[in-house]
Scaffold this active site. Structure first.
Site, PDB file in Angstrom:
ATOM      1  N   LYS A  77      18.414  -7.443  50.760  1.00  0.00           N
ATOM      2  CA  LYS A  77      18.291  -6.255  51.588  1.00  0.00           C
ATOM      3  C   LYS A  77      19.307  -6.339  52.724  1.00  0.00           C
ATOM      4  CE  LYS A  77      16.589  -3.235  54.594  1.00  0.00           C
ATOM      5  NZ  LYS A  77      17.044  -3.069  55.993  1.00  0.00           N
ATOM      6  N   ASP A  89      27.318 -19.952  55.855  1.00  0.00           N
ATOM      7  CA  ASP A  89      28.744 -19.697  56.015  1.00  0.00           C
ATOM      8  C   ASP A  89      29.395 -20.680  56.967  1.00  0.00           C
ATOM      9  OD1 ASP A  89      28.643 -17.625  54.255  1.00  0.00           O
ATOM     10  OD2 ASP A  89      29.178 -16.047  55.677  1.00  0.00           O
ATOM     11  N   SER A 107      16.240  -9.489  54.400  1.00  0.00           N
ATOM     12  CA  SER A 107      16.690  -8.890  55.647  1.00  0.00           C
ATOM     13  C   SER A 107      17.028  -9.933  56.706  1.00  0.00           C
ATOM     14  CB  SER A 107      15.633  -7.902  56.130  1.00  0.00           C
ATOM     15  OG  SER A 107      16.109  -7.108  57.174  1.00  0.00           O
TER      16      SER A 107
END
Length: 458
Positions: A326, A312, A301
């Protein structure tokens, strides 16, 4: 009429550990009638008929409130593993937990096939001191079986006054069931722990994302910078292993601590206009020092939001094994003095547009943590989000669901190959093409979803 609600990023530890951030729910304007309405009302009438039949003909007089609550829970748990109803007491407990201080055993749990599965014990709590391990299955509480109880009901049984005792029966793969006596205690979560390793690397372990996390993180970094001169500090290891998640706004602000610019995360609901984006503000507290983020199968999460954002943007190299996967968002809707509704309302995406739902974050450097022979029989396969019954599917074209990875982390740093590899990379005694990451290869936010103004966080 607009009212206050909360967004929930329930990680692997839903029930024992709640995670919220404040937002405003959308107003529903001009909802059109449709042909399916008659079918809906017919089914509601069917429910009413069954409810009355149970009230009048069941062998014992049932409690009407419990009947309704069970029906609500049945409806919500039939949607996905993270939607549920919290009564007033559980809602209050959740609010206390997000402040990072509560009473109990100190374990993060989920539910599988009617049994309670330990995601991980929280550091320095009665559960960890009693030897509870990740993937343990709890079958009995005080000699009473918990089969048939909801997750919330089981968690409630494990809570109690500080100093009171509880006996839980634990089963592990390859071992006989055994009863473990634990004394409940006041659980004060240290969301961030830090140290200086070898006088030249800052180590920061984030155990969860509660209201204290970002402030604690900033203090940890400032303390490391005060102890190590800038010209000697080689970088930071950010340890998110077995971190089950936490507050959405904390995952954003933790990511922002290490970033100068760019998108951190976006959430997308059923309708395109519900898309929200959170962006970094200028000010990297580390001054651009190299960062290695550690993850494993227990990182879920909010942990995955941080790892995904830094990965990224090529701000950090992610090392370890695949995370939990999740990738959904829950909204907490208060229901007056009746409690609150926890409802899955969106998926979240990394800056490059990746949905990690039932897939997880793949590290830039995959490095398995060896499990001692004596421990292998105790540790079950961690299937992550993809292994939860009724989980949301990943809606990306061609997305293949994948299980998570091992959750084992050795207590002795000398045996921790992941930390030791991170130290070698930062010190230059080992090399890898993925470290340092190339800033020129940084991913741009995906244009697939329409832009929306970022929602302010607390």
């Amino acid at each position: 009429m607009m009212r206050r609600a909360s967004i929930l990023l329930a990680g692997a530890a839903m029930g024992a550990l709640a995670t919220v951030a404040v937002t405003q729910p959308r107003a529903i304007l001009g909802m059109p009638a449709n042909a399916a309405a008659s079918d809906t009302y017919r089914h509601i009438n069917l429910f009413g008929d069954i409810f009355e039949r149970v009230r009048t003909d069941y062998v014992e007089k049932p409690d009407d409130a419990k009947l309704i609550e069970s029906a609500i829970n049945g409806m919500l748990t039939g949607l996905d593993p993270h939607s549920s109803f919290m009564d007033a007491r559980n809602f209050r407990d959740m609010q206390v937990q997000t402040r990072g201080e509560f009473g109990g055993l100190g374990i993060e749990v989920t539910q599988e096939e009617g049994l309670i599965k330990v995601v991980s014990p929280i550091d320095d709590t009665p559960a960890s001191k009693a030897g509870i391990l990740a993937n343990d299955i709890i079958t009995h509480i005080d000699n009473e079986p918990i089969q048939g109880l909801t997750l919330q009901q089981a968690v409630e049984k494990m809570r109690g006054p500080v100093g009171s005792k509880i006996t839980i029966r634990v089963t592990r793969q390859g071992a006989a069931p055994r009863d473990i006596d634990i004394t409940r205690d006041r659980i004060v979560i240290r969301a961030v722990r830090h140290s200086v390793m070898g006088e030249d690397v800052g180590y920061v372990r984030v155990t969860q994302f509660n209201e204290q996390t970002t402030d604690n993180l900033r203090k940890a970094i400032e303390d490391i910078k005060a102890k190590v001169p800038a010209d000697k500090l080689r970088g930071y290891v950010i340890d998110l292993r077995n971190n089950p998640g936490g507050l959405l706004d904390q995952s954003v602000s933790v990511s922002d601590t290490f970033m100068e610019r760019g998108e951190i995360v976006s959430t997308r609901g059923r309708n395109a206009e519900e898309t929200q984006r959170w962006n970094a503000r200028a000010g990297d507290l580390t001054g651009g020092k190299p960062i290695i983020v550690l993850i494993n199968g227990g990182s879920a999460s909010a942990s995955e939001i941080v790892a995904g954002a830094l990965q990224d943007h090529r701000r950090a190299t992610v090392l370890g094994t695949r995370s939990f996967g999740k990738g959904s968002v829950q909204t907490i809707i208060p229901l007056g003095n009746q409690g609150a509704l926890r409802l899955t309302t969106a998926r979240y995406y990394t800056p490059s547009g990746r949905s990690i739902q039932a897939r997880g974050i793949d590290p830039d450097i995959v490095l398995e943590q060896p499990v001692p022979e004596a421990m292998r029989a105790r540790l079950q396969e961690n299937r992550g989000e993809a292994g939860l019954r009724g989980h949301l599917r990943n809606n990306a074209d061609g997305a293949e669901e994948r299980s998570a990875s091992s959750v084992f982390v050795p207590q002795d740093q000398k045996e921790d190959v992941q930390i030791n590899r991170a130290l070698e990379l930062l010190r230059g005694t080992a090399t890898d093409p993925a470290f340092p990451p190339s800033q020129r290869a940084a991913a741009a936010p995906a244009p697939a979803a329409p832009a929306a103004p970022a929602t302010p966080t607390r």
